[in-house]
Design an enzyme around this catalytic site. Structure first.
Site, PDB file in Angstrom:
ATOM      1  N   MET A 141     -23.115 -29.148  63.224  1.00  0.00           N
ATOM      2  CA  MET A 141     -22.184 -29.200  64.703  1.00  0.00           C
ATOM      3  C   MET A 141     -20.646 -29.300  64.630  1.00  0.00           C
ATOM      4  O   MET A 141     -20.269 -28.516  65.313  1.00  0.00           O
ATOM      5  CB  MET A 141     -23.564 -29.658  65.690  1.00  0.00           C
ATOM      6  CG  MET A 141     -24.739 -28.897  65.807  1.00  0.00           C
ATOM      7  SD  MET A 141     -24.288 -27.271  65.417  1.00  0.00           S
ATOM      8  CE  MET A 141     -24.206 -26.348  66.926  1.00  0.00           C
ATOM      9  N   GLU A 142     -21.172 -30.308  64.558  1.00  0.00           N
ATOM     10  CA  GLU A 142     -19.418 -31.137  64.681  1.00  0.00           C
ATOM     11  C   GLU A 142     -18.055 -30.437  63.477  1.00  0.00           C
ATOM     12  O   GLU A 142     -17.443 -29.321  64.231  1.00  0.00           O
ATOM     13  CB  GLU A 142     -19.288 -32.330  64.802  1.00  0.00           C
ATOM     14  CG  GLU A 142     -19.958 -33.604  64.957  1.00  0.00           C
ATOM     15  CD  GLU A 142     -21.548 -33.148  65.531  1.00  0.00           C
ATOM     16  OE1 GLU A 142     -21.676 -34.050  66.269  1.00  0.00           O
ATOM     17  OE2 GLU A 142     -21.777 -33.301  64.433  1.00  0.00           O
ATOM     18  N   ASP A 194      -5.933 -17.652  71.603  1.00  0.00           N
ATOM     19  CA  ASP A 194      -5.402 -17.557  72.058  1.00  0.00           C
ATOM     20  C   ASP A 194      -4.234 -17.520  72.467  1.00  0.00           C
ATOM     21  O   ASP A 194      -3.517 -17.483  73.144  1.00  0.00           O
ATOM     22  CB  ASP A 194      -5.793 -18.666  73.177  1.00  0.00           C
ATOM     23  CG  ASP A 194      -5.465 -19.707  74.804  1.00  0.00           C
ATOM     24  OD1 ASP A 194      -5.600 -18.533  75.319  1.00  0.00           O
ATOM     25  OD2 ASP A 194      -4.068 -20.437  74.738  1.00  0.00           O
ATOM     26  N   CYS A 212     -26.823 -31.710  71.138  1.00  0.00           N
ATOM     27  CA  CYS A 212     -26.409 -32.918  70.239  1.00  0.00           C
ATOM     28  C   CYS A 212     -26.023 -33.980  70.834  1.00  0.00           C
ATOM     29  O   CYS A 212     -26.074 -34.296  71.312  1.00  0.00           O
ATOM     30  CB  CYS A 212     -24.849 -32.147  69.362  1.00  0.00           C
ATOM     31  SG  CYS A 212     -25.027 -30.542  69.271  1.00  0.00           S
ATOM     32  N   HIS A 213     -26.661 -35.100  69.436  1.00  0.00           N
ATOM     33  CA  HIS A 213     -26.352 -36.295  69.641  1.00  0.00           C
ATOM     34  C   HIS A 213     -24.797 -37.425  69.891  1.00  0.00           C
ATOM     35  O   HIS A 213     -24.116 -36.185  68.929  1.00  0.00           O
ATOM     36  CB  HIS A 213     -26.979 -37.095  68.453  1.00  0.00           C
ATOM     37  CG  HIS A 213     -28.447 -37.195  68.142  1.00  0.00           C
ATOM     38  ND1 HIS A 213     -29.034 -36.081  67.821  1.00  0.00           N
ATOM     39  CD2 HIS A 213     -29.150 -37.990  68.697  1.00  0.00           C
ATOM     40  CE1 HIS A 213     -30.153 -36.698  67.896  1.00  0.00           C
ATOM     41  NE2 HIS A 213     -30.452 -37.752  68.720  1.00  0.00           N
TER      42      HIS A 213
END
Length: 167
Positions: free
Chosen positions: A120-121, A135, A84-85
Site C-alpha cells: 500500500m505504501e 495537478d 493500514c499499519h
C-alpha cells in the site's frame, strides 16, 4: 466460505457473515525484509508531454515536486488508508520515466523490515506522484489522465516473491 478465502480486514460473525471492518493483528508475526514496487501512468495527449518535460507545467518543473510528493505519500499511507499499519519505512524511491511520446511511468519502491508488507505504501507513493503531475499540468489540457495504478512486484511475507506477469 473457508477461513483461508476470507478477507483479512473483515470480522465475521458466528454465522459466517461479514460484520465489521478490522485492523489485522500482526503482533505475533516476525519482522522480515519486505519490499514492493508499484506504478502509475500519466497520459498526455498529442505533443504535450514533450513540452512539459522541456518547459515545465504552469506550476513549474514537475519531476522533483512529484518525486517528493510520492515519497511523502508512501511515508503517510496509514493516515490515508484506514486499515493500514503505521510503518517505519527504511527506504522509498520514486522514479519518473518517459515511456513514449504520450506517457510517463511513475514507479515507487518501498522497503522496510517489519511484520507486514509495504504494497500500500508503494501504491500510495506512485498514485500521489502521478496525481501531482496531473495537478501541475492540468491547466494545459483537460484530457491528461492518470491511468493503470498497479502493483508490479513484492517480496517478503507469507507469500514470498511475486511479480506481475503482464507488461
Amino acid at each position: 466460505m473457508s477461513d483461508d478465502h476470507r478477507l483479512s480486514h473483515v470480522e465475521h460473525g458466528p454465522d459466517g457473515r461479514a460484520r465489521r471492518a478490522r485492523m489485522v493483528d500482526v503482533s505475533s508475526k516476525s519482522p522480515g525484509e519486505r519490499s514492493a514496487t508499484a506504478s502509475a501512468l500519466v497520459h498526455f495527449p498529442g505533443d504535450l508531454l514533450e513540452r512539459v518535460l522541456h518547459e515545465g507545467g504552469p506550476k513549474g518543473p514537475i519531476e522533483e515536486v512529484a518525486r517528493v510528493a510520492g515519497i511523502l505519500a508512501a511515508k503517510r499511507t496509514a493516515e490515508l488508508i484506514p486499515m493500514c499499519h503505521q510503518l517505519e519505512l527504511d527506504h522509498v524511491d520514486v522514479t519518473i520515466e518517459r515511456m513514449d511520446t504520450e506517457r510517463l511511468e511513475i514507479r515507487c519502491t518501498a522497503r522496510c523490515r517489519r511484520a507486514t508488507g509495504v504494497e500500500m505504501e508503494a501504491l500510495c507513493g506512485a498514485s500521489i506522484a502521478a496525481l501531482t503531475v496531473y495537478d501541475m499540468t492540468k491547466a494545459l489540457d483537460p484530457r491528461i489522465a492518470v491511468e493503470r495504478v498497479r502493483l508490479l512486484e513484492k517480496t517478503g511475507g507469507k507469500r514470498g516473491h511475486w511479480r506481475a506477469t503482464e507488461p
